[in-house]
Design an enzyme around this catalytic site. Structure first.
Site, PDB file in Angstrom:
ATOM      1  N   GLU A   1      67.881  75.363  59.706  1.00 13.31           N
ATOM      2  CA  GLU A   1      67.726  73.945  59.380  1.00 13.31           C
ATOM      3  C   GLU A   1      68.941  73.442  58.598  1.00 13.31           C
ATOM      4  OE1 GLU A   1      63.794  73.726  57.549  1.00 13.31           O
ATOM      5  OE2 GLU A   1      62.959  73.159  59.486  1.00 13.31           O
TER       6      GLU A   1
ATOM      7  N   GLU B   1      59.903  76.119  65.493  1.00 11.40           N
ATOM      8  CA  GLU B   1      58.923  76.168  64.400  1.00 11.40           C
ATOM      9  C   GLU B   1      57.890  75.097  64.687  1.00 11.40           C
ATOM     10  OE1 GLU B   1      60.062  76.053  60.319  1.00 11.40           O
ATOM     11  OE2 GLU B   1      61.611  77.604  60.527  1.00 11.40           O
TER      12      GLU B   1
END
Length: 611
Positions: free
Chosen positions: A158, A234
């Protein structure tokens, strides 16, 4: 050997299109004796792939170590995945977030103010390359094109939410390829155009992280990356919890509907988490967006497979959805059974400071209290931080002698990270809590021996506060005057159980002032206490922490983690492989006050929800 590549629209296995049905579980958050069970249960839900993070700070607790024993044995874990007929995705960071202490970054690295975190800075990159080469030496032989299970490796994590140093990402790609990783490399970001732009480079295949509005977010991902397979790497099907808040749950039917939408769009998925597990020991992290919020020991995550490995309603809902798109096994997990219920007296053994003094000496600092290690001298009344002392987790006791008057006096600390328990001549005075923004309390008098026990409750794992120091930060003053003459005692929490054993061998005289053990009075901390729990056979347990204050617990030397009366968590999970038939030793570090009894319950209690 098998090949695994990225095609125009799909993942390709030996040239054939495949969809990845993956689930996330972190091998360090699971007792090794349960690895196979958790992987198998994920397979029975219909998954064909297991994804895991690698936590740098767990493997490298000091710069000169790289541990792979026990619950850090990545190779053994990946072999279990392969034995169960599943593929593997490895995410070694170097940063992972994961509600893990410091986001997985070693505190010995982030403590250096010259290190530029998560960017192409020479000191950071030198440490990162050393770490990644150690990890990839384990992973490379287990890639699918060499007969192993690993089909994807993720670079960073991320990153678009943190930075946009594309040279840094390309350097990570170079290190990864030079270390022998040949499978496709991926990145992950929330599907917002700017994050996707900042967080990836053409050498990486972009994936998304989200838990709702699947069709919309896949469209955003496709707009940013016109070719290649769509993947939600995710798929957030639950959430994590903070001490003092509520236990998060998500509606099973709503989560299943989002999973259905993902799969109907042809996307691959990684369920985060399929099984959360437990942040054993002192490994849980924290968040800070103006208020510091430490995360729980339990990482149950309201996942399809709960903290104790049992299928939840979400498991069955997800299995039904997956069965519409892929075959699922006929076998199903056995129903959950109640855990053994038992109880025993919890008897004090030795005071915490007396125990810590057996493991390490007090360190005397310069007379004005200024720092003399780590970052150098900082001036009068400024004691060293945990980081200055090279103490990366847990507790440090600070001690000095006050020479003020007989009347009440105000003790003020610039900042506490994260909890400071204040004692004067051994008697408790009060507690300063970081999350309450506490900085001052009133002492009954201005003279005597001042002891401040400071607990690092978990390093921030997300955002700009990564790597911040712990301990007493900034000057300490008494009625406005700097307080100097500090000594510090770093608590070796890994050695505390051994001290309990030593004191028991030596007898009551070695207890260092701990109260008598026979009358069942409540525990008065900080103190180490012991109980014996008797079992007919090894079994999962749920240790009841109601009636206790704040502290840590170990069973047969296995560190379970933190408990706290703030909740919401009211039980600590004890993995069955850490227990045995007969007597099981429970050691508890109680910082405040606790009932002098240890109990286990039939079912877990993770606390109240918003409902």
């Amino acid at each position: 050997m098998t090949t695994f590549t990225i095609g125009e629209h799909d993942f390709l296995e030996d040239g054939r299109p495949v969809r990845l049905l993956s689930g996330a579980l972190h091998f360090t958050r699971i007792h090794p004796g349960h690895w196979r069970d958790r992987v198998r249960t994920a397979r029975l839900m219909g998954l064909d792939t297991i994804e895991t993070y690698v936590m740098w700070n767990e493997h490298a607790p000091t710069p000169d170590r790289f541990d792979t024993d026990g619950r850090l044995d990545l190779v053994a874990f990946l072999r279990v995945v392969q034995d169960e007929g599943m593929r593997a995705i490895v995410r070694p960071g170097p940063y992972v977030c994961a509600e893990f202490d410091n986001g997985g970054l070693p505190a010995w690295l982030t403590a250096d103010p010259q290190v530029g975190l998560r960017r192409r800075e020479p000191r950071f990159m030198a440490a990162v390359e050393r770490y990644l080469r150690q990890v990839y030496a384990l992973v490379a032989p287990l890639q699918v094109d060499r007969g192993g299970p690993v089909v994807l490796v993720q670079v960073e994590n991320e990153y678009g939410a943190y930075g946009d140093d594309h040279d840094y990402l390309r350097e990570l790609v170079r290190i990864t390829r030079d270390a022998g990783i040949t499978v496709p490399l991926t990145s992950i970001d929330q599907p917002e155009p700017e994050m996707l732009r900042a967080g990836s480079v053409p050498e990486l295949h972009s994936t998304g992280s989200f838990g709702s509005r699947a069709v919309e977010r896949l469209a955003t991902l496709r707009a940013a990356q016109p070719t290649g397979p769509l993947m939600c790497a995710e798929f957030w099907c639950g959430w994590f919890d903070h001490w003092g808040a509520h236990h998060h749950t998500t509606d099973a039917a709503a989560s299943a509907a989002e999973l259905d939408a993902l799969l109907a769009a042809g996307a691959s998925v990684n369920v985060y988490m399929v099984h959360g597990g437990t942040s054993f020991g002192l490994t849980s992290g924290a968040n800070d967006k103006g208020v510091y919020q430490p995360t729980l020991t339990s990482y149950d995550y309201d996942a399809p497979i709960d903290e104790a490995g049992r299928p939840t309603e979400k498991f069955w809902r997800f299995r039904e959805v997956i069965a519409r798109y892929a075959p699922v096994p006929d076998e199903v997990p056995e129903p959950a059974k109640p855990a053994p219920e038992t109880s025993a007296p919890l008897r004090p053994v030795v005071g915490l400071l007396a125990a810590a003094e057996r493991l390490a000496p007090w360190r005397v600092h310069d007379e004005d209290g200024g720092r003399t290690t780590g970052t150098g001298h900082r001036g009068a009344g400024v004691p060293p931080t945990h980081d200055d002392l090279g103490h990366w987790r847990g507790f440090v006791a600070y001690r000095t002698t006050l020479t003020g008057g007989d009347g009440p006096a105000v003790l003020r600390v610039a900042e506490v990270r994260d909890r400071a328990q204040v004692l004067l001549d051994g008697a408790p005075v009060g507690v300063l809590h970081r999350d309450h923004h506490d900085t001052a309390l009133v002492l009954p008098r201005g003279h005597g021996e001042l002891t401040v026990l400071v607990e690092d409750q978990g390093r921030v794992n997300y955002g700009p506060r990564l790597g911040e120091p712990k301990g007493l930060v900034g000057p300490v003053r008494l009625d406005g005057a700097p307080v100097g003459g500090w000594s510090t005692l770093a608590v070796d929490h890994d050695g505390l159980v051994g001290v309990v054993h030593g004191v028991l061998r030596e007898g009551p005289a070695a207890a260092g002032g701990a109260p008598a053990a026979a009358d069942g009075r409540p525990l008065a901390g900080p103190v180490l206490a012991r109980a014996e729990l008797v079992l007919d056979e090894p079994a999962d347990l749920f240790l009841d922490t109601r009636g206790w204050g704040k502290g840590l617990a170990w069973v047969n030397g296995f560190a379970l983690g933190r408990y706290w009366s703030r909740g919401p968590q009211r039980t600590l999970y004890v993995p069955g492989p850490a227990t045995r038939a007969g007597v099981n030793e429970l050691v508890v570090l109680e910082l405040g006050a606790a009932d002098a009894v240890a109990r286990t319950l039939a079912w877990p209690d993770l606390g109240h929800t918003e409902q």
